[in-house]
Write an enzyme that holds these catalytic residues in place. Structure first.
Site, PDB file in Angstrom:
ATOM      1  N   CYS A 135       0.827  -1.192   0.000  1.00  0.00           N
ATOM      2  CA  CYS A 135       0.000   0.000   0.000  1.00  0.00           C
ATOM      3  C   CYS A 135       0.870   1.255   0.000  1.00  0.00           C
ATOM      4  O   CYS A 135       1.773   1.391   0.817  1.00  0.00           O
ATOM      5  CB  CYS A 135      -0.876  -0.021   1.253  1.00  0.00           C
ATOM      6  SG  CYS A 135      -1.901   1.423   1.410  1.00  0.00           S
ATOM      7  N   CYS A 175      -1.712   6.601   6.576  1.00  0.00           N
ATOM      8  CA  CYS A 175      -3.004   6.122   7.061  1.00  0.00           C
ATOM      9  C   CYS A 175      -2.780   5.421   8.395  1.00  0.00           C
ATOM     10  O   CYS A 175      -1.783   4.769   8.602  1.00  0.00           O
ATOM     11  CB  CYS A 175      -3.590   5.185   6.023  1.00  0.00           C
ATOM     12  SG  CYS A 175      -4.613   3.887   6.671  1.00  0.00           S
ATOM     13  N   CYS A 231      -2.389   0.450   9.142  1.00  0.00           N
ATOM     14  CA  CYS A 231      -1.362  -0.603   9.172  1.00  0.00           C
ATOM     15  C   CYS A 231      -0.016  -0.008   9.609  1.00  0.00           C
ATOM     16  O   CYS A 231       0.552   0.809   8.903  1.00  0.00           O
ATOM     17  CB  CYS A 231      -1.158  -1.185   7.775  1.00  0.00           C
ATOM     18  SG  CYS A 231      -2.608  -1.949   7.069  1.00  0.00           S
ATOM     19  N   CYS A 261      -7.548  -0.684  -0.387  1.00  0.00           N
ATOM     20  CA  CYS A 261      -6.997  -1.062   0.909  1.00  0.00           C
ATOM     21  C   CYS A 261      -6.638  -2.540   0.869  1.00  0.00           C
ATOM     22  O   CYS A 261      -7.452  -3.367   0.471  1.00  0.00           O
ATOM     23  CB  CYS A 261      -8.016  -0.779   2.007  1.00  0.00           C
ATOM     24  SG  CYS A 261      -7.498  -1.418   3.599  1.00  0.00           S
ATOM     25  N   TYR A 272     -19.318 -12.265  28.009  1.00  0.00           N
ATOM     26  CA  TYR A 272     -19.017 -11.308  26.927  1.00  0.00           C
ATOM     27  C   TYR A 272     -19.204 -12.049  25.603  1.00  0.00           C
ATOM     28  O   TYR A 272     -18.287 -12.158  24.795  1.00  0.00           O
ATOM     29  CB  TYR A 272     -17.590 -10.757  27.039  1.00  0.00           C
ATOM     30  CG  TYR A 272     -17.194 -10.269  28.413  1.00  0.00           C
ATOM     31  CD1 TYR A 272     -17.464  -8.955  28.790  1.00  0.00           C
ATOM     32  CD2 TYR A 272     -16.559 -11.106  29.326  1.00  0.00           C
ATOM     33  CE1 TYR A 272     -17.096  -8.488  30.055  1.00  0.00           C
ATOM     34  CE2 TYR A 272     -16.194 -10.650  30.584  1.00  0.00           C
ATOM     35  CZ  TYR A 272     -16.458  -9.336  30.946  1.00  0.00           C
ATOM     36  OH  TYR A 272     -16.082  -8.894  32.194  1.00  0.00           O
ATOM     37  N   GLU A 316     -24.268 -11.222  27.726  1.00  0.00           N
ATOM     38  CA  GLU A 316     -23.792 -10.177  26.811  1.00  0.00           C
ATOM     39  C   GLU A 316     -24.603  -8.916  27.099  1.00  0.00           C
ATOM     40  O   GLU A 316     -25.800  -8.992  27.370  1.00  0.00           O
ATOM     41  CB  GLU A 316     -23.987 -10.661  25.357  1.00  0.00           C
ATOM     42  CG  GLU A 316     -24.029  -9.601  24.292  1.00  0.00           C
ATOM     43  CD  GLU A 316     -22.718  -8.828  24.127  1.00  0.00           C
ATOM     44  OE1 GLU A 316     -21.632  -9.433  24.156  1.00  0.00           O
ATOM     45  OE2 GLU A 316     -22.802  -7.595  23.979  1.00  0.00           O
ATOM     46  N   ASP A 373     -14.320 -13.442  27.098  1.00  0.00           N
ATOM     47  CA  ASP A 373     -13.777 -12.764  25.920  1.00  0.00           C
ATOM     48  C   ASP A 373     -14.157 -11.284  25.993  1.00  0.00           C
ATOM     49  O   ASP A 373     -14.941 -10.783  25.193  1.00  0.00           O
ATOM     50  CB  ASP A 373     -14.380 -13.435  24.665  1.00  0.00           C
ATOM     51  CG  ASP A 373     -13.823 -12.898  23.367  1.00  0.00           C
ATOM     52  OD1 ASP A 373     -12.899 -12.056  23.413  1.00  0.00           O
ATOM     53  OD2 ASP A 373     -14.318 -13.307  22.302  1.00  0.00           O
ATOM     54  N   CYS A 400      -8.126  -9.429  23.309  1.00  0.00           N
ATOM     55  CA  CYS A 400      -7.537  -8.658  22.208  1.00  0.00           C
ATOM     56  C   CYS A 400      -6.572  -7.612  22.749  1.00  0.00           C
ATOM     57  O   CYS A 400      -6.107  -6.766  21.994  1.00  0.00           O
ATOM     58  CB  CYS A 400      -8.626  -8.020  21.351  1.00  0.00           C
ATOM     59  SG  CYS A 400      -9.688  -6.948  22.285  1.00  0.00           S
TER      60      CYS A 400
HETATM   61  N1  SAH Z   1     -17.210 -13.658  22.319  1.00  0.00           N
HETATM   62  C1  SAH Z   1     -17.722 -12.857  21.248  1.00  0.00           C
HETATM   63  C2  SAH Z   1     -17.671 -11.351  21.509  1.00  0.00           C
HETATM   64  C3  SAH Z   1     -16.367 -10.806  22.021  1.00  0.00           C
HETATM   65  S1  SAH Z   1     -16.219  -9.045  21.964  1.00  0.00           S
HETATM   66  C4  SAH Z   1     -17.047 -13.214  19.931  1.00  0.00           C
HETATM   67  O1  SAH Z   1     -16.056 -13.905  19.916  1.00  0.00           O
HETATM   68  O2  SAH Z   1     -17.547 -12.787  18.891  1.00  0.00           O
HETATM   69  C5  SAH Z   1     -16.671  -8.539  23.550  1.00  0.00           C
HETATM   70  C6  SAH Z   1     -18.164  -8.498  23.793  1.00  0.00           C
HETATM   71  O3  SAH Z   1     -18.374  -8.065  25.141  1.00  0.00           O
HETATM   72  C7  SAH Z   1     -18.940  -7.536  22.905  1.00  0.00           C
HETATM   73  O4  SAH Z   1     -19.996  -8.219  22.289  1.00  0.00           O
HETATM   74  C8  SAH Z   1     -19.469  -6.475  23.891  1.00  0.00           C
HETATM   75  O5  SAH Z   1     -20.746  -5.976  23.540  1.00  0.00           O
HETATM   76  C9  SAH Z   1     -19.549  -7.261  25.185  1.00  0.00           C
HETATM   77  N2  SAH Z   1     -19.481  -6.494  26.423  1.00  0.00           N
HETATM   78  C10 SAH Z   1     -18.800  -5.353  26.669  1.00  0.00           C
HETATM   79  N3  SAH Z   1     -18.928  -4.995  27.966  1.00  0.00           N
HETATM   80  C11 SAH Z   1     -19.701  -5.928  28.565  1.00  0.00           C
HETATM   81  C12 SAH Z   1     -20.195  -6.110  29.886  1.00  0.00           C
HETATM   82  N4  SAH Z   1     -19.895  -5.241  30.853  1.00  0.00           N
HETATM   83  N5  SAH Z   1     -20.970  -7.173  30.144  1.00  0.00           N
HETATM   84  C13 SAH Z   1     -21.267  -8.075  29.162  1.00  0.00           C
HETATM   85  N6  SAH Z   1     -20.840  -7.949  27.886  1.00  0.00           N
HETATM   86  C14 SAH Z   1     -20.063  -6.897  27.586  1.00  0.00           C
END
Ligand code: SAH
Length: 455
Positions: free
Chosen positions: A75, A81, A84, A162, A315, A336, A384, A411
Site C-alpha cells: 500500500c 493512514c 497498518c 486497501c 461477553y 452479553e 472474551d 484482544c
Molecule cells: N465472544 C464474542 C464477543 C467478544 S467481543 C465473539 O467472539 O464474537 C466482547 C463483547 O463483550 C462484545 O460483544 C461487547 O458488547 C460485550 N461487552 C462489553 N462490555 C460488557 C459487559 N460489561 N458485560 C457483558 N458484555 C459486555
C-alpha cells in the site's frame, strides 16, 4: 498536542525496540523518540514531529542502516493512514514481535515470567477484514472521498484501495461516492455538524454470498434516500441488505442507537466452525473470519470440553463461542450486554437447533456476582471481554464460583496480563497462544488456558 520548534529539529538515532503500539523506539543520546515505520536495528536521520504527555514523537527523514526485515509495502499510503503500522515489516518479524509483546506484557504488568507459544499467523495476511468502516469528506473541487483517519487526528487520508479489506468492498465504496455526488448527498462535516453521511460500514460474509451496507447518517431522513438505495443495489447486486443507522451525537462512536432497514433482511449470515450465525449491524463479530475459526478451535481445545460440562460464556456477542461449545457439552449459559447481539444469539441458537443454550442480556460482572451468590455450578468459563478487560467484581465472583477450567480470549495483552495475575493464586496457566487476527497491525489476540489449582 504541542508543536515542536520550527523548523523541525533533526537528529541522528538508532531504533532499539518496538513499543506495544508498534512504534520504533529511537534513542538519540539522552532522549527517546517514538517513530512510526522504523524497525529494530535501523538507524538514520529523524525529526521530531510533536510532543505529547511529555513524550517525543518523530518521523524518519533518511535511513542509513536498513533492517533485513524491511520489505516494500503493497500500500502506497501505509505511512500516512493510521490502519497498518507493519506493512513494511516482514510478516515473520510481525509474528515474532507479537509473541514477544505478549510475553513482555506479562512480565511488566503481571510480574510473571511465562512461556508464550509462537504466534499463529495467516498463509495470506492481506484482504482479510470482513468489516470496513470509513468516514467521508469533500475536496475543494467538490469530489467526495472516503478513507481512514490519520493517527491521532480527524484528518481523513483518502483511500481507494486497501490491502487488508475484503476485495469486494472497493467497488461498493466507489459506487457510494459516485452516487453521493449525483444525488447531492453531503458528507458529514464534524466542525459545522452539518451534512448527511457520517460513515459507511460494510460487512461481508465469508461463507454466504451476502453483504451488508450500513449508512450512518447525521439525520433521520434525507432527500432521495429510496432512489439512492435503489441505485446502489442495482449497481452492486452483491449487496443483500442496506441499513440506515442514525447518529446525531457529537461523538467518536461510529454507530448511533436508532436504525432502520432500507433494503433486505437487515442482517447477514455467516458460519464459523460449522455453526451458522446471523449478524446485525450493531453486533460485535470478529473481523478476520479465517483466523476466527482457528481461534475458536484453539479455545475449544483449551477448554477440554466433556459431555457433562456446564459452560459459561461471558461477553458472548452473538453467541459464537457458546454455540460452538454447546454441541459438545451438557449446557451453556451466556451473558452479553448489547441487546441486539443477544437477540442475534437467541435466533442463532434456534436456527442451529441448539437447545441446551441460554443467553442473558446483562452486565457480565453483575451476572457473575449473582451466579456466585447462588453457588451455581460451572465447569468451564470462557471469557472474551472487550479491550479494557474484565473487572474485580467479575474476577472475585470467578474465584468464588471456581470453574475447573477458564479460557480467556483477549484482544489486549496488557489487560489480559492484569486479569490473569489477579486470579493466578487459584489458577495455573496451562498455555498462552497468541493468534494473528490483525496482520499488518500491532494488535494481537491471545487465548490463555487456565486450570484450577489443586489445594
Ligand atoms: N465472544 C464474542 C464477543 C467478544 S467481543 C465473539 O467472539 O464474537 C466482547 C463483547 O463483550 C462484545 O460483544 C461487547 O458488547 C460485550 N461487552 C462489553 N462490555 C460488557 C459487559 N460489561 N458485560 C457483558 N458484555 C459486555
Amino acid at each position: 498536542m504541542a508543536k515542536f520548534g520550527m523548523p523541525s529539529e533533526s537528529f541522528h538515532g538508532t531504533c532499539r525496540d518496538l513499543t506495544f503500539e508498534g512504534k520504533g523506539v529511537v534513542v538519540d543520546g539522552k532522549r527517546t523518540v517514538f517513530v512510526n515505520g522504523v524497525f529494530p536495528g535501523e538507524s538514520g536521520e529523524f525529526e521530531i514531529a510533536y510532543r505529547r504527555n511529555g513524550s517525543f514523537y518523530g518521523r524518519v527523514k533518511r535511513l542509513d542502516v536498513v533492517s533485513p526485515d524491511r520489505i516494500a509495502p503493497k500500500c502506497k499510503i501505509c505511512s500516512s493512514c493510521g490502519g497498518c503500522q507493519f506493512q513494511q515489516y516482514a510478516y515473520k518479524a510481525q509474528l515474532e514481535y507479537k509473541t514477544k509483546k505478549v510475553k513482555e506484557q506479562f512480565r511488566k504488568i503481571a510480574h510473571m515470567d511465562v512461556d508464550v507459544l509462537p504466534t499463529i499467523g495467516m498463509d495470506d495476511p492481506y484482504h482479510y477484514r470482513n468489516k470496513i468502516q470509513m468516514p467521508f469528506g469533500k475536496d475543494a473541487r467538490g469530489n467526495i472521498y472516503c478513507g481512514f483517519y490519520k493517527e491521532n487526528t480527524h484528518i481523513i487520508v483518502p483511500v481507494t484501495e486497501c490491502y487488508i479489506e475484503d476485495k469486494r468492498a472497493a467497488k461498493i465504496l466507489q459506487t457510494v461516492k459516485k452516487l453521493m455526488k449525483s444525488f447531492r448527498i453531503e458528507p458529514y462535516d464534524e466542525d459545522a455538524r452539518s451534512g448527511v453521511l457520517r460513515h459507511l460500514l460494510i460487512r461481508t460474509s465469508h461463507y454466504a454470498p451476502e453483504i451488508m451496507v450500513v449508512l450512518v447518517t447525521n439525520v433521520n431522513s434525507f432527500p432521495s434516500r429510496n432512489n439512492f438505495v435503489h441505485e446502489l443495489v442495482k449497481e452492486c447486486p452483491e449487496i443483500t441488505t442496506v441499513v440506515q443507522n442514525i447518529n446525531t451525537r457529537q461523538t467518536n462512536v461510529i454507530l448511533g442507537e436508532r436504525e432502520r432497514v432500507l433494503y433486505g433482511p437487515g442482517k447477514i449470515r455467516d458460519s464459523l466452525n460449522g455453526v451458522e450465525f446471523n449478524i446485525s449491524a450493531k453486533s460485535f463479530y470478529q473481523t478476520n473470519p479465517v483466523m476466527t475459526e482457528m481461534l475458536y478451535d484453539k479455545a475449544m481445545n483449551a477448554a477440554k470440553l466433556e459431555k457433562t460440562d456446564v459452560v459459561f460464556d461471558a461477553y458472548s456477542g452473538i453467541g459464537t463461542i457458546g454455540l460452538i461449545a454447546a454441541r459438545h457439552v451438557k449446557r451453556v449459559i451466556s451473558v452479553e450486554i448489547v441487546e441486539a447481539a443477544v437477540k442475534d444469539a437467541v435466533r442463532n441458537a434456534k436456527n442451529n437447533n441448539i437447545k441446551n443454550f441460554n443467553v442473558y442480556c446483562d452486565d457480565a460482572s453483575s451476572f457473575m456476582v449473582r451466579m456466585a451468590e447462588k453457588k451455581e455450578h460451572v465447569d468451564v468459563l470462557f471469557m472474551d471481554p472487550p479491550r479494557k478487560g474484565s473487572d474485580e467484581r467479575f474476577l472475585n465472583a470467578l474465584l468464588k464460583l471456581k470453574p475447573s477450567r477458564v479460557v480467556y480470549v483477549s484482544c489486549d495483552p496488557s489487560t489480559l496480563a492484569r486479569d490473569v495475575a489477579y486470579i493466578s493464586q487459584s489458577y495455573k496457566i496451562e498455555s498462552i497462544q497468541p493468534m494473528d487476527m490483525f496482520p499488518q497491525s500491532f494488535h494481537v489476540e491471545t487465548v490463555v488456558s487456565l486450570c484450577l489449582r489443586k489445594k
